[in-house]
Design a protein around this motif. Structure first.
Motif, PDB file in Angstrom:
ATOM      1  N   ALA A   1      62.840 -19.019  -4.702  1.00 34.39           N
ATOM      2  CA  ALA A   1      62.252 -17.801  -4.156  1.00 34.39           C
ATOM      3  C   ALA A   1      60.804 -18.057  -3.773  1.00 34.39           C
ATOM      4  CB  ALA A   1      62.332 -16.670  -5.164  1.00 34.39           C
ATOM      5  N   ILE A   2      60.474 -17.725  -2.529  1.00 36.97           N
ATOM      6  CA  ILE A   2      59.110 -17.890  -2.047  1.00 36.97           C
ATOM      7  C   ILE A   2      58.401 -16.546  -2.094  1.00 36.97           C
ATOM      8  CG2 ILE A   2      59.760 -17.516   0.375  1.00 36.97           C
ATOM      9  CD1 ILE A   2      57.626 -19.616   1.130  1.00 36.97           C
ATOM     10  N   SER A   3      57.139 -16.583  -2.459  1.00 34.48           N
ATOM     11  CA  SER A   3      56.352 -15.358  -2.483  1.00 34.48           C
ATOM     12  C   SER A   3      54.915 -15.688  -2.103  1.00 34.48           C
ATOM     13  CB  SER A   3      56.403 -14.702  -3.867  1.00 34.48           C
ATOM     14  OG  SER A   3      55.883 -15.576  -4.859  1.00 34.48           O
ATOM     15  N   ARG A   4      54.210 -14.677  -1.631  1.00 33.95           N
ATOM     16  CA  ARG A   4      52.817 -14.899  -1.267  1.00 33.95           C
ATOM     17  C   ARG A   4      51.960 -13.760  -1.787  1.00 33.95           C
ATOM     18  NH1 ARG A   4      52.448 -15.436   4.988  1.00 33.95           N
ATOM     19  NH2 ARG A   4      50.194 -15.369   4.577  1.00 33.95           N
ATOM     20  N   ASP A   5      50.718 -14.089  -2.053  1.00 34.32           N
ATOM     21  CA  ASP A   5      49.749 -13.104  -2.498  1.00 34.32           C
ATOM     22  C   ASP A   5      48.543 -13.233  -1.571  1.00 34.32           C
ATOM     23  OD1 ASP A   5      47.750 -11.609  -3.711  1.00 34.32           O
ATOM     24  OD2 ASP A   5      48.380 -12.133  -5.733  1.00 34.32           O
ATOM     25  N   ASN A   6      48.465 -12.349  -0.602  1.00 33.99           N
ATOM     26  CA  ASN A   6      47.396 -12.457   0.389  1.00 33.99           C
ATOM     27  C   ASN A   6      46.017 -12.169  -0.209  1.00 33.99           C
ATOM     28  OD1 ASN A   6      49.176 -13.177   2.443  1.00 33.99           O
ATOM     29  ND2 ASN A   6      49.443 -11.060   3.131  1.00 33.99           N
ATOM     30  N   ALA A   7      45.989 -11.418  -1.273  1.00 32.31           N
ATOM     31  CA  ALA A   7      44.709 -11.129  -1.924  1.00 32.31           C
ATOM     32  C   ALA A   7      44.135 -12.381  -2.589  1.00 32.31           C
ATOM     33  CB  ALA A   7      44.880 -10.027  -2.956  1.00 32.31           C
ATOM     34  N   LYS A   8      45.047 -13.259  -3.038  1.00 35.55           N
ATOM     35  CA  LYS A   8      44.617 -14.483  -3.717  1.00 35.55           C
ATOM     36  C   LYS A   8      44.743 -15.719  -2.833  1.00 35.55           C
ATOM     37  CE  LYS A   8      45.789 -12.790  -8.334  1.00 35.55           C
ATOM     38  NZ  LYS A   8      46.588 -13.017  -9.567  1.00 35.55           N
ATOM     39  N   ASN A   9      45.235 -15.528  -1.618  1.00 35.16           N
ATOM     40  CA  ASN A   9      45.439 -16.653  -0.695  1.00 35.16           C
ATOM     41  C   ASN A   9      46.351 -17.727  -1.287  1.00 35.16           C
ATOM     42  OD1 ASN A   9      43.723 -15.333   1.028  1.00 35.16           O
ATOM     43  ND2 ASN A   9      42.077 -16.838   0.958  1.00 35.16           N
ATOM     44  N   THR A  10      47.433 -17.264  -1.882  1.00 40.41           N
ATOM     45  CA  THR A  10      48.356 -18.206  -2.498  1.00 40.41           C
ATOM     46  C   THR A  10      49.786 -17.967  -2.032  1.00 40.41           C
ATOM     47  OG1 THR A  10      48.667 -16.795  -4.423  1.00 40.41           O
ATOM     48  CG2 THR A  10      46.955 -18.481  -4.579  1.00 40.41           C
ATOM     49  N   VAL A  11      50.559 -19.017  -2.049  1.00 39.80           N
ATOM     50  CA  VAL A  11      51.995 -18.943  -1.831  1.00 39.80           C
ATOM     51  C   VAL A  11      52.663 -19.744  -2.937  1.00 39.80           C
ATOM     52  CG1 VAL A  11      51.882 -20.865  -0.164  1.00 39.80           C
ATOM     53  CG2 VAL A  11      53.902 -19.377  -0.235  1.00 39.80           C
ATOM     54  N   SER A  12      53.736 -19.194  -3.459  1.00 34.64           N
ATOM     55  CA  SER A  12      54.419 -19.821  -4.587  1.00 34.64           C
ATOM     56  C   SER A  12      55.880 -20.054  -4.259  1.00 34.64           C
ATOM     57  CB  SER A  12      54.313 -18.937  -5.829  1.00 34.64           C
ATOM     58  OG  SER A  12      52.961 -18.767  -6.213  1.00 34.64           O
ATOM     59  N   LEU A  13      56.458 -21.000  -4.979  1.00 30.14           N
ATOM     60  CA  LEU A  13      57.884 -21.269  -4.855  1.00 30.14           C
ATOM     61  C   LEU A  13      58.461 -21.351  -6.265  1.00 30.14           C
ATOM     62  CD1 LEU A  13      60.187 -21.890  -2.829  1.00 30.14           C
ATOM     63  CD2 LEU A  13      59.756 -24.313  -3.293  1.00 30.14           C
ATOM     64  N   GLN A  14      59.241 -20.374  -6.618  1.00 27.22           N
ATOM     65  CA  GLN A  14      59.937 -20.377  -7.897  1.00 27.22           C
ATOM     66  C   GLN A  14      61.258 -21.108  -7.706  1.00 27.22           C
ATOM     67  OE1 GLN A  14      58.963 -19.207 -10.980  1.00 27.22           O
ATOM     68  NE2 GLN A  14      60.845 -20.183 -11.714  1.00 27.22           N
ATOM     69  N   MET A  15      61.459 -22.142  -8.470  1.00 29.65           N
ATOM     70  CA  MET A  15      62.660 -22.961  -8.333  1.00 29.65           C
ATOM     71  C   MET A  15      63.447 -22.911  -9.635  1.00 29.65           C
ATOM     72  SD  MET A  15      61.083 -26.245  -6.292  1.00 29.65           S
ATOM     73  CE  MET A  15      60.164 -26.843  -7.697  1.00 29.65           C
ATOM     74  N   ASN A  16      64.634 -22.371  -9.568  1.00 29.64           N
ATOM     75  CA  ASN A  16      65.511 -22.249 -10.732  1.00 29.64           C
ATOM     76  C   ASN A  16      66.767 -23.087 -10.530  1.00 29.64           C
ATOM     77  OD1 ASN A  16      63.718 -20.315 -11.832  1.00 29.64           O
ATOM     78  ND2 ASN A  16      64.748 -18.665 -10.728  1.00 29.64           N
ATOM     79  N   SER A  17      67.466 -23.324 -11.610  1.00 27.72           N
ATOM     80  CA  SER A  17      68.726 -24.080 -11.557  1.00 27.72           C
ATOM     81  C   SER A  17      68.548 -25.368 -10.769  1.00 27.72           C
ATOM     82  CB  SER A  17      69.825 -23.218 -10.934  1.00 27.72           C
ATOM     83  OG  SER A  17      70.005 -22.021 -11.679  1.00 27.72           O
ATOM     84  N   LEU A  18      67.520 -26.089 -11.091  1.00 23.82           N
ATOM     85  CA  LEU A  18      67.189 -27.294 -10.331  1.00 23.82           C
ATOM     86  C   LEU A  18      68.264 -28.356 -10.485  1.00 23.82           C
ATOM     87  CD1 LEU A  18      63.382 -27.322 -10.989  1.00 23.82           C
ATOM     88  CD2 LEU A  18      64.438 -27.434  -8.732  1.00 23.82           C
ATOM     89  N   LYS A  19      68.455 -29.093  -9.408  1.00 24.57           N
ATOM     90  CA  LYS A  19      69.453 -30.158  -9.357  1.00 24.57           C
ATOM     91  C   LYS A  19      68.756 -31.483  -9.037  1.00 24.57           C
ATOM     92  CE  LYS A  19      72.774 -26.892  -7.346  1.00 24.57           C
ATOM     93  NZ  LYS A  19      73.678 -26.620  -6.192  1.00 24.57           N
TER      94      LYS A  19
END
Length: 117
Positions: A68-86
């Motif tokens: 899941a990708i998400s961004r926080d424009n107030a903090k100038n960040t983008v994140s990638l939550q990676m689950n069930s990694l293979k």
């Protein structure tokens, strides 16, 4: 000076989770489309997840439902939550930002993700 700095990579067992973050500076972040790419050894760099400057998100088929990708424009960040990694998720992950109007395009330095079986 534009900088995209990734963090959060590491070694994890299959089935585990990691959260990657990318902090941007030097750009008007909220006007940029952002994405996470990855490159495995001897393979081409590929788009994993995309988040437009609006609300549109897109994912590579093999990560749908797990990442899941998400961004926080107030903090100038983008994140990638990676689950069930293979193990096949093992790669260097890169943050990317692009503005189609100014044609500015920027890359982070990459962060290594290793998923052990």
């Amino acid at each position: 000076q534009v900088q995209l700095v990734e963090s959060g990579g590491g070694l994890v067992q299959a089935g585990g989770s990691l959260r990657l973050s990318c902090a941007a500076s030097g750009i008007r972040f909220r006007f940029y489309d952002v994405g996470w790419y990855r490159q495995a050894p001897e393979k081409q760099r590929e788009l994993v997840a995309f988040h437009s400057s609006g609300r549109t998100t897109q994912y590579k088929d093999s990560v749908k439902g797990r990442f899941a990708i998400s961004r926080d424009n107030a903090k100038n960040t983008v994140s990638l939550q990676m689950n069930s990694l293979k193990p096949e998720d093992t790669a260097v992950y890169y943050c990317h930002a692009e503005n189609s109007v100014s044609r500015g395009t920027y890359w982070g330095q990459g962060t290594q993700v290793i998923v052990s079986s």
